[in-house]
Design a protein around this motif. Structure first.
Motif, PDB file in Angstrom:
ATOM      1  N   GLU A   1       0.846  -1.184   0.000  1.00  8.66           N
ATOM      2  CA  GLU A   1       0.000   0.000   0.000  1.00  8.66           C
ATOM      3  C   GLU A   1       0.886   1.240   0.000  1.00  8.66           C
ATOM      4  O   GLU A   1       2.006   1.211   0.515  1.00  8.66           O
ATOM      5  N   VAL A   2       0.364   2.338  -0.546  1.00  5.38           N
ATOM      6  CA  VAL A   2       1.144   3.573  -0.600  1.00  5.38           C
ATOM      7  C   VAL A   2       0.199   4.771  -0.559  1.00  5.38           C
ATOM      8  O   VAL A   2      -0.927   4.710  -1.059  1.00  5.38           O
ATOM      9  N   ASP A   3       0.667   5.831   0.080  1.00  7.27           N
ATOM     10  CA  ASP A   3      -0.010   7.126   0.052  1.00  7.27           C
ATOM     11  C   ASP A   3       0.735   8.023  -0.925  1.00  7.27           C
ATOM     12  O   ASP A   3       1.973   8.045  -0.937  1.00  7.27           O
ATOM     13  N   ILE A   4      -0.021   8.776  -1.713  1.00  7.12           N
ATOM     14  CA  ILE A   4       0.560   9.775  -2.609  1.00  7.12           C
ATOM     15  C   ILE A   4      -0.063  11.116  -2.244  1.00  7.12           C
ATOM     16  O   ILE A   4      -1.276  11.290  -2.379  1.00  7.12           O
ATOM     17  N   LEU A   5       0.742  12.046  -1.766  1.00  8.29           N
ATOM     18  CA  LEU A   5       0.259  13.389  -1.488  1.00  8.29           C
ATOM     19  C   LEU A   5       0.422  14.198  -2.769  1.00  8.29           C
ATOM     20  O   LEU A   5       1.518  14.283  -3.319  1.00  8.29           O
ATOM     21  N   VAL A   6      -0.681  14.766  -3.242  1.00  7.85           N
ATOM     22  CA  VAL A   6      -0.672  15.522  -4.500  1.00  7.85           C
ATOM     23  C   VAL A   6      -1.101  16.959  -4.238  1.00  7.85           C
ATOM     24  O   VAL A   6      -2.123  17.204  -3.592  1.00  7.85           O
ATOM     25  N   HIS A   7      -0.309  17.866  -4.759  1.00  7.08           N
ATOM     26  CA  HIS A   7      -0.644  19.299  -4.720  1.00  7.08           C
ATOM     27  C   HIS A   7      -0.260  19.859  -6.082  1.00  7.08           C
ATOM     28  O   HIS A   7       0.925  20.011  -6.393  1.00  7.08           O
ATOM     29  N   SER A   8      -1.257  20.116  -6.934  1.00  5.00           N
ATOM     30  CA  SER A   8      -0.955  20.540  -8.303  1.00  5.00           C
ATOM     31  C   SER A   8      -2.198  21.125  -8.960  1.00  5.00           C
ATOM     32  O   SER A   8      -3.311  20.676  -8.702  1.00  5.00           O
ATOM     33  N   THR A   9      -1.968  22.084  -9.843  1.00  6.07           N
ATOM     34  CA  THR A   9      -3.074  22.604 -10.649  1.00  6.07           C
ATOM     35  C   THR A   9      -3.207  21.846 -11.966  1.00  6.07           C
ATOM     36  O   THR A   9      -4.030  22.193 -12.798  1.00  6.07           O
TER      37      THR A   9
ATOM     38  N   PRO B   1      -4.145  17.835   0.226  1.00  6.31           N
ATOM     39  CA  PRO B   1      -4.234  18.820   1.296  1.00  6.31           C
ATOM     40  C   PRO B   1      -4.836  20.153   0.855  1.00  6.31           C
ATOM     41  O   PRO B   1      -5.421  20.868   1.654  1.00  6.31           O
ATOM     42  N   TYR B   2      -4.706  20.492  -0.433  1.00  3.97           N
ATOM     43  CA  TYR B   2      -5.192  21.799  -0.895  1.00  3.97           C
ATOM     44  C   TYR B   2      -5.874  21.710  -2.264  1.00  3.97           C
ATOM     45  O   TYR B   2      -7.069  21.847  -2.357  1.00  3.97           O
ATOM     46  N   VAL B   3      -5.104  21.498  -3.342  1.00  8.38           N
ATOM     47  CA  VAL B   3      -5.713  21.416  -4.673  1.00  8.38           C
ATOM     48  C   VAL B   3      -5.126  20.265  -5.480  1.00  8.38           C
ATOM     49  O   VAL B   3      -3.951  19.938  -5.370  1.00  8.38           O
ATOM     50  N   ALA B   4      -5.985  19.674  -6.269  1.00  4.03           N
ATOM     51  CA  ALA B   4      -5.586  18.709  -7.300  1.00  4.03           C
ATOM     52  C   ALA B   4      -6.528  18.972  -8.467  1.00  4.03           C
ATOM     53  O   ALA B   4      -7.646  18.479  -8.503  1.00  4.03           O
ATOM     54  N   PHE B   5      -6.095  19.811  -9.393  1.00  7.54           N
ATOM     55  CA  PHE B   5      -6.936  20.195 -10.520  1.00  7.54           C
ATOM     56  C   PHE B   5      -6.490  19.469 -11.786  1.00  7.54           C
ATOM     57  O   PHE B   5      -5.374  18.978 -11.888  1.00  7.54           O
ATOM     58  N   SER B   6      -7.393  19.417 -12.742  1.00  3.42           N
ATOM     59  CA  SER B   6      -7.118  18.935 -14.088  1.00  3.42           C
ATOM     60  C   SER B   6      -6.429  17.568 -14.069  1.00  3.42           C
ATOM     61  O   SER B   6      -7.011  16.594 -13.603  1.00  3.42           O
ATOM     62  N   ALA B   7      -5.186  17.480 -14.570  1.00  3.39           N
ATOM     63  CA  ALA B   7      -4.488  16.188 -14.618  1.00  3.39           C
ATOM     64  C   ALA B   7      -4.290  15.603 -13.226  1.00  3.39           C
ATOM     65  O   ALA B   7      -4.318  14.385 -13.044  1.00  3.39           O
ATOM     66  N   ALA B   8      -4.120  16.455 -12.229  1.00  2.00           N
ATOM     67  CA  ALA B   8      -3.976  15.957 -10.854  1.00  2.00           C
ATOM     68  C   ALA B   8      -5.275  15.327 -10.364  1.00  2.00           C
ATOM     69  O   ALA B   8      -5.258  14.363  -9.600  1.00  2.00           O
ATOM     70  N   THR B   9      -6.418  15.845 -10.799  1.00  2.00           N
ATOM     71  CA  THR B   9      -7.707  15.225 -10.480  1.00  2.00           C
ATOM     72  C   THR B   9      -7.808  13.874 -11.165  1.00  2.00           C
ATOM     73  O   THR B   9      -8.229  12.890 -10.553  1.00  2.00           O
ATOM     74  N   LEU B  10      -7.440  13.812 -12.440  1.00  2.00           N
ATOM     75  CA  LEU B  10      -7.455  12.531 -13.152  1.00  2.00           C
ATOM     76  C   LEU B  10      -6.575  11.516 -12.431  1.00  2.00           C
ATOM     77  O   LEU B  10      -6.960  10.349 -12.281  1.00  2.00           O
ATOM     78  N   PHE B  11      -5.419  11.949 -11.978  1.00  5.81           N
ATOM     79  CA  PHE B  11      -4.520  11.088 -11.221  1.00  5.81           C
ATOM     80  C   PHE B  11      -5.231  10.574  -9.971  1.00  5.81           C
ATOM     81  O   PHE B  11      -5.254   9.386  -9.694  1.00  5.81           O
TER      82      PHE B  11
ATOM     83  N   LEU C   1     -10.893  19.280  -5.733  1.00  5.61           N
ATOM     84  CA  LEU C   1     -10.589  18.550  -6.968  1.00  5.61           C
ATOM     85  C   LEU C   1     -11.203  19.315  -8.126  1.00  5.61           C
ATOM     86  O   LEU C   1     -12.132  20.095  -7.935  1.00  5.61           O
ATOM     87  N   GLY C   2     -10.722  19.016  -9.353  1.00  7.17           N
ATOM     88  CA  GLY C   2     -11.318  19.576 -10.551  1.00  7.17           C
ATOM     89  C   GLY C   2     -10.896  21.010 -10.768  1.00  7.17           C
ATOM     90  O   GLY C   2     -10.190  21.564  -9.959  1.00  7.17           O
ATOM     91  N   PRO C   3     -11.276  21.619 -11.835  1.00  7.95           N
ATOM     92  CA  PRO C   3     -12.007  21.063 -12.965  1.00  7.95           C
ATOM     93  C   PRO C   3     -11.117  20.181 -13.839  1.00  7.95           C
ATOM     94  O   PRO C   3      -9.899  20.271 -13.777  1.00  7.95           O
ATOM     95  N   ILE C   4     -11.776  19.357 -14.631  1.00  2.98           N
ATOM     96  CA  ILE C   4     -11.051  18.480 -15.543  1.00  2.98           C
ATOM     97  C   ILE C   4     -11.283  18.992 -16.956  1.00  2.98           C
ATOM     98  O   ILE C   4     -12.409  19.124 -17.401  1.00  2.98           O
ATOM     99  N   ASP C   5     -10.198  19.275 -17.648  1.00  4.63           N
ATOM    100  CA  ASP C   5     -10.271  19.742 -19.033  1.00  4.63           C
ATOM    101  C   ASP C   5      -9.128  19.108 -19.807  1.00  4.63           C
ATOM    102  O   ASP C   5      -8.170  19.776 -20.188  1.00  4.63           O
ATOM    103  N   PRO C   6      -9.184  17.765 -19.996  1.00  2.00           N
ATOM    104  CA  PRO C   6      -8.055  17.103 -20.659  1.00  2.00           C
ATOM    105  C   PRO C   6      -7.880  17.601 -22.089  1.00  2.00           C
ATOM    106  O   PRO C   6      -8.841  17.743 -22.834  1.00  2.00           O
ATOM    107  N   GLN C   7      -6.636  17.874 -22.420  1.00  3.36           N
ATOM    108  CA  GLN C   7      -6.303  18.349 -23.756  1.00  3.36           C
ATOM    109  C   GLN C   7      -5.072  17.626 -24.249  1.00  3.36           C
ATOM    110  O   GLN C   7      -4.172  17.332 -23.469  1.00  3.36           O
ATOM    111  N   LEU C   8      -5.043  17.357 -25.519  1.00  2.87           N
ATOM    112  CA  LEU C   8      -3.874  16.750 -26.147  1.00  2.87           C
ATOM    113  C   LEU C   8      -3.393  17.697 -27.227  1.00  2.87           C
ATOM    114  O   LEU C   8      -4.189  18.285 -27.949  1.00  2.87           O
ATOM    115  N   THR C   9      -2.097  17.841 -27.348  1.00  2.44           N
ATOM    116  CA  THR C   9      -1.514  18.655 -28.401  1.00  2.44           C
ATOM    117  C   THR C   9      -1.228  17.765 -29.587  1.00  2.44           C
ATOM    118  O   THR C   9      -0.541  16.741 -29.458  1.00  2.44           O
ATOM    119  N   VAL C  10      -1.762  18.131 -30.729  1.00  5.85           N
ATOM    120  CA  VAL C  10      -1.549  17.381 -31.960  1.00  5.85           C
ATOM    121  C   VAL C  10      -0.780  18.272 -32.932  1.00  5.85           C
ATOM    122  O   VAL C  10      -1.233  19.363 -33.269  1.00  5.85           O
TER     123      VAL C  10
END
Length: 131
Positions: A56-64, A90-100, A115-124
């Motif tokens: 088992e593992v804990d992952i602390l995430v703080h990211s926009t 502890p504070y924010v996990a937005f976009s890709a951090a929410t997906l994670f 958490l959120g918002p989620i707005d996944p984007q791919l660069t083509v």
């Protein structure tokens, strides 16, 4: 807060939750553009490989957020290695951090975290347009 103080807090979290902790943070300060990116994958794998005695593992995430493919890859690696993955926000996990975070068995949040918002984007890249 300096690194020594942060390490004491991280150790206290590990002691309290009785499992290893990996911390993944990106800057959320104004004017400092940092995001989840593929350059962190190797370091993340090194952290995972250093854990030998836990399923088992804990992952602390703080990211926009950042690269959604990186978030998916990191969580996939964690899910292959550990039976249970817990994400601490502890504070924010937005976009890709929410997906994670959504890939975890459980998300543990502070009452004022988000958490959120989620707005996944791919660069083509298209050769004719330069984009």
């Amino acid at each position: 807060m300096n690194l020594i103080e942060r390490r004491k807090i991280y150790q206290a979290i590990e002691d309290y939750r009785k499992r290893p902790l990996i911390v993944y943070t990106t800057s959320t300060r104004e004017g400092i553009h940092a995001r989840m990116g593929s350059d962190a994958v190797r370091e993340f794998i090194d952290q995972i490989d250093s854990i030998s005695d836990s399923n088992e593992v804990d992952i602390l995430v703080h990211s926009t957020g950042g690269d959604g493919l990186t978030a998916w890859k990191l969580m996939s690696i964690l899910r292959e290695r550990f039976d249970k993955v817990y994400v601490l926000v502890p504070y924010v996990a937005f976009s890709a951090a929410t997906l994670f975070a959504l890939g975890a068995n459980e998300i543990v949040m502070h009452p004022h975290s988000s958490l959120g918002p989620i707005d996944p984007q791919l660069t083509v890249f298209q050769p004719d347009t330069g984009f």
